[in-house]
Design an enzyme around this catalytic site. Sequence first.
Site, short mmCIF file in Angstrom:
data_model
loop_
_atom_site.label_atom_id
_atom_site.label_comp_id
_atom_site.label_asym_id
_atom_site.label_seq_id
_atom_site.Cartn_x
_atom_site.Cartn_y
_atom_site.Cartn_z
N ASP A 1 -6.45 -1.35 8.82
CA ASP A 1 -7.02 -2.05 7.67
C ASP A 1 -7.02 -3.57 7.87
OD1 ASP A 1 -4.08 -1.87 7.33
OD2 ASP A 1 -4.46 -2.94 5.45
N ASP B 1 -2.97 2.85 12.19
CA ASP B 1 -2.02 2.01 11.45
C ASP B 1 -1.53 2.84 10.25
OD1 ASP B 1 -0.78 -0.44 10.38
OD2 ASP B 1 -2.38 -0.31 8.87
N ASP C 1 0.50 1.50 6.88
CA ASP C 1 0.41 0.95 5.52
C ASP C 1 -0.99 0.37 5.28
OD1 ASP C 1 1.49 0.54 3.07
OD2 ASP C 1 3.07 -0.81 3.73
#
Length: 252
Positions: free
Chosen positions: A210, A8, A10
């Site tokens: 995240d 991922d 961001d």
Amino acid sequence: MTRLVIFDLDGTLYRGESPLPEARECVARLRAAGIQVAFLTNNSSYGRAEIGAKLRRLGFSAEDRECYGTSDEAAWTCREEAYRRVYVVGEPGLQRAIEGAGVEAVRDPEDDSTPCDAVVAGICREFSYRWLDSALQHLLRGAEFIATNPDPTYPLEGGRLSPGAGSIVSSLKTASNRDPLVLGKPEPRILHRILRDFEASPTETWVVGDRIDTDLEAGRRAGCGTWLTLTGVTSELPVGQAGGPNLASLVF
Ligand SMILES: [Mg+2]
């Protein structure tokens, strides 16, 4: 044996314009070990060339062909479905990606009558009642319904949350009483494409992110290993979940 790691972006590799601790080193270390790397974002504002350019600007080693976002996925899906013309509720980047795939993309809040094969909805910062009304007319006439991603919000620098693609898509769902085909995480659709492109099996692949409810859920649905970094929205590692405080501890 690990052959592919899908990151991922961001909250995992960077936040805004700042690389997160150990992220660049982690990508370089995997490459040095002969492990392939791919990058996957739910953001529909940018295509793979813009994603790759940002990663390189922040000091990551990344090729455009390794970058995947929901605007390109929307474009590839429209081409694969042989749509000739689609109605776009989204940013100019989404329209450009679809046109780049050779599909006509109408992005006009006032246009409620040009025949379209599908409505493609994503983040749309100019969204209006008129645009919602026009998209509804296309859906009521039988256009397919595609959503880039379901994220309710997205984080801006300084901790502000703004409405995400999911908020736009929800208004269309409510008005039309229809459910869209969702392209982005937590749906595994783009992970399946990456596995095909890299000729990797899920058991040789890890998804690193995240967010448990999107990144890791998509990885789980695709049958990949999942690794949670605590640099983004999640601050505690659930029992039994692989992960760490930052990417320094990502070792395969
Ligand atoms: Mg993230």
